[in-house]
Every structure is written in C-alpha cells, then in structure tokens.
Design an enzyme around this catalytic site. Structure first.
Site, PDB file in Angstrom:
ATOM      1  N   GLU A 114      -9.130 -23.877  36.415  1.00 17.92           N
ATOM      2  CA  GLU A 114      -8.517 -22.784  34.877  1.00 17.92           C
ATOM      3  C   GLU A 114      -8.493 -23.535  33.947  1.00 17.92           C
ATOM      4  O   GLU A 114      -9.224 -22.991  32.659  1.00 17.92           O
ATOM      5  CB  GLU A 114      -6.779 -22.239  34.839  1.00 17.92           C
ATOM      6  CG  GLU A 114      -6.882 -21.168  33.599  1.00 17.92           C
ATOM      7  CD  GLU A 114      -7.487 -19.888  34.419  1.00 17.92           C
ATOM      8  OE1 GLU A 114      -7.372 -19.323  35.746  1.00 17.92           O
ATOM      9  OE2 GLU A 114      -8.262 -19.711  33.766  1.00 17.92           O
ATOM     10  N   VAL A 135     -12.246 -23.369  30.926  1.00 21.81           N
ATOM     11  CA  VAL A 135     -12.290 -22.183  30.521  1.00 21.81           C
ATOM     12  C   VAL A 135     -11.519 -21.539  29.472  1.00 21.81           C
ATOM     13  O   VAL A 135     -10.568 -20.839  30.055  1.00 21.81           O
ATOM     14  CB  VAL A 135     -13.024 -20.941  31.792  1.00 21.81           C
ATOM     15  CG1 VAL A 135     -13.356 -20.144  30.678  1.00 21.81           C
ATOM     16  CG2 VAL A 135     -14.054 -22.018  32.502  1.00 21.81           C
ATOM     17  N   LYS A 175     -18.686 -23.133  29.398  1.00 22.77           N
ATOM     18  CA  LYS A 175     -18.189 -22.840  30.110  1.00 22.77           C
ATOM     19  C   LYS A 175     -18.603 -21.478  30.840  1.00 22.77           C
ATOM     20  O   LYS A 175     -17.478 -20.969  32.243  1.00 22.77           O
ATOM     21  CB  LYS A 175     -16.965 -21.745  28.906  1.00 22.77           C
ATOM     22  CG  LYS A 175     -16.103 -22.922  28.706  1.00 22.77           C
ATOM     23  CD  LYS A 175     -15.650 -22.467  27.262  1.00 22.77           C
ATOM     24  CE  LYS A 175     -14.924 -24.302  26.795  1.00 22.77           C
ATOM     25  NZ  LYS A 175     -14.322 -23.939  25.204  1.00 22.77           N
TER      26      LYS A 175
END
Ligand SMILES: NC(=O)c1ccc[n+]([C@@H]2O[C@H](COP(=O)([O-])OP(=O)(O)OC[C@H]3O[C@@H](n4cnc5c(N)ncnc54)[C@H](OP(=O)(O)O)[C@@H]3O)[C@@H](O)[C@H]2O)c1
Length: 331
Positions: free
Chosen positions: A145, A148, A221
């Site tokens: 997690e 990004v 990302k």
C-alpha cells in the site's frame, strides 16, 4: 497472542518510522492479539540482530547518534536468507532502472517463504509479474500500500474495501512535490524555478528533482495501480508522460481566472495510463493544495470514491506499512 518475527531492511525515514510506530502502538497491537518482534534491522552498512527482539529505541538512538543501526556486518540480503523470520519490511531506496537491491531482497524473501511488506515502488514498477509469481510460489503474502500515495489508502481501498465493485477508472495526484510546486506557483504568481528552489529548501523536493517533476514517479505509481487494480501487466513504457517543468505562472493565472487550477494528474483505466498536467475545476475533489495526494476511484456500484492524504513522511508512510502488517496477521 500471536508473535510475528520481523526484519526491517532499510532504516532511513520510512524504516525508522516503522520502528517508531511498532514501539508506540505496542499496546494497541497487543489488544489485536499481535506481537511484532523485530529480530533484525539493517541499513546499508550494518545490522542489529537479536532473536529475542531488538531494542528498537536503542537502535533508533544509535542511528540518530552514530549513523548506523548496529555493529553486525550482515547485509539485508544475508539477513533475509539466513535468519528465520516471518515478514520482511523492505524499505530500501527506490531504483526504477533495475529494481535495485529491493528486488533482490523481495525475491529472496519469497524464496524463503517469508511475507513482504514494502514502501519501495521500484521493484513493483519494474518486475510486477515476476514478483507476484515468486510470492505465489513461496506461499507468501505481499502487501505494498505504501508504494502509492504514502499514507493515503488507495490500493487496499480499490482491492479490498470496495470489493464487489468493478473499478472503471482511477485518477488523482500521486506526487506531493509537483503538487507543492504548482500550488505555490499559483499562490505567489511565481515561476517554476523559484518554487522548485523553495520546495528543495523545505525538503519537499530532492536535489535532483527529475523523477518527480518529469512525471516519472507518478508513472511508476500508475503502473502499480494498473497491475494491482486492473490486472494488467504494464511497465513504465506503457505510460504516456508529461511533467510540470513547462508550466508558467501566466498559464496558472489564466486558469484561475476561469475557475480552474492546473494539477499533475495521473489516470489509469482499461485503455490508457497517462500522466499530464490538467485543468481541474477549483471546487473539484481533486483540487487539493500543498503537498497532499488525492485519488478518485470510479466504481460501477458506488460511483466515485475520493480519498486524500499525505503522500510522504516517515510515520505517515509507516502507517500504511503497519496497516498492511496487521491485515496479514490479524486473521
Ligand atoms: N520517505 C517517504 O516519505 C516515502 C514515501 C513513500 C515511499 N517511500 C519509499 O520507501 C523507501 C524508503 O524511503 P526512505 O525515505 O526511508 O529512504 P531513505 O531515507 O533514503 O532510507 C533508505 C535506507 O535504506 C538503506 N539502504 C540502502 N541500501 C541498502 C542495502 N543494500 N541494504 C540495506 N539497507 C540499505 C539506507 O542505509 P543508510 O542509512 O546506511 O544510508 C537507508 O537506511 C524508498 O523506496 C522510497 O521511495 C518513501
């Protein structure tokens, strides 16, 4: 109480943030039935190792005072390969050319059946398919997690929280440096160069800001989002990218007079992955200022769901890592 043995590989801003939150949240974690015992910490030159649990406060102080975490000479890779433990927190520097040491660390962790939680986007942007295959072969959990949007939850939001929805589009601001520069250019009617210098002085921009301002960091990302949320097998070559270096204060003023701001927007859906400066209505949820990140996830059942938050920072990024660690072991 479930005891989970942990290594922290890379002990800069994020690695230290992880150590701090593990100390600060000890009681909170115990209430969840979780005891994260850090058995090894490594930076680029040294390591601290204790199978009964490293004293994290002592390691944090030593890193502050002496610039090293310990006196052992084991490398991060050697720790992963030789010390028995459950999860590797991988927080070494991002390398988007080869995947860097992070890629080797993650592959070694999976080979030894260890879980991996990381903030390091390089390996995921370069070798997503290979990493997923290795994780699956190792029977390992793999959570990322923090890669990004730092503290802003977007991957788990799209994958887990919004389960049952089909995600049709994700767009947002995924680079705080660019957002800071554009916001300040508009506020001060100042040039890109002036506000880049200010961002560098305040530590929002690197000495070499190329990856940020040319949109490459945002592109990485988006590749992770494309692969994780849309099931693609994209690399950065699939992203069309333009950055913010040619935006002028005059363009920002013209936009402002018409009720718009200019933002570096990353967008991903089934048919395109794109990074470009775009006009955003001033009262739109994506028009967040300063160094904030924002992501709007378009769903079939729930419509748009928008989250905003800090895309960087030591403890902020560690919060995303901690949340991933909890989600693996809570159940
Ligand atoms: N900072 C943020 O807000 C943020 C937000 C989201 C994602 N990230 C990502 O998270 C990762 C860590 O970021 P950071 O800001 O913490 O970076 P950082 O402050 O530069 O720290 C990197 C750490 O990795 C260590 N290291 C370098 N090579 C190593 C090796 N071969 N083995 C073991 N350790 C090694 C460094 O050692 P030394 O201390 O000895 O130099 C340092 O402790 C990066 O991939 C970054 O892109 C950062």
């Amino acid at each position: 109480m479930k005891t989970i043995s942990v290594s922290i590989i890379g002990f800069g801003a994020v690695g230290q943030g992880v150590a701090k939150v593990l100390v600060d949240k000890k009681e909170y974690l115990e209430n969840l039935g979780l005891d994260f015992k850090v058995v090894a910490v490594a930076d680029s030159r040294t390591a601290a190792i204790d199978e009964n649990g490293v004293d994290l406060n002592a390691v944090l102080s030593r890193k502050q005072d002496e610039g090293v975490v310990g006196s052992e000479k084991l490398t991060g890779l050697e720790i992963i390969e030789t010390i028995d433990h459950d999860v590797v927190v991988e927080t070494t520097p991002t390398n988007i050319v080869t995947g860097g040491v992070g890629l080797q660390n993650m592959l070694a962790a999976f080979k030894h059946g260890r879980d991996v939680v990381t903030s390091n986007k390089g390996p995921l942007a370069m070798k997503y398919g290979e990493l997923m295959e290795a994780a699956s072969e190792g029977g390992s959990n793999f959570k990322y997690e923090a890669t990004v949007g730092g503290a802003m939850p977007v991957l788990n939001l799209a994958k887990d929280v919004l389960a049952g929805n089909s995600i049709t589009n994700v767009e947002g601001i995924f680079n705080g440096t660019c957002n800071y520069i554009l916001t300040r250019m508009m506020e001060e009617h100042a040039s890109y160069e002036q506000m880049l210098a200010e961002a560098q002085e305040l530590g929002y921009a690197e000495t070499d800001p190329t990856y940020d301002v040319e949109g490459i960091d945002t592109a990485c990302k988006l590749v992770i989002l494309a692969n994780c949320v849309f099931g693609m097998n994209a690399t950065h070559e699939d992203v069309t990218v333009s950055g913010i270096t040619r935006i002028t204060p005059e363009a920002l003023l013209l936009a402002q007079n018409e009720g718009y701001v200019i933002k570096l927007i990353g967008e991903v859906n089934d048919s395109r992955i794109n990074v470009a400066p775009k006009l955003v209505p001033i009262d739109h949820p994506l028009a967040v200022g300063g160094s904030l990140n924002v992501a709007s996830v378009q769903t079939d059942l729930s419509g748009p769901i928008t989250v905003t938050g800090r895309g960087a920072g030591s403890v902020e990024t560690a919060s995303a890592i901690l949340s991933d660690m909890i989600s693996i072991y809570r159940d």
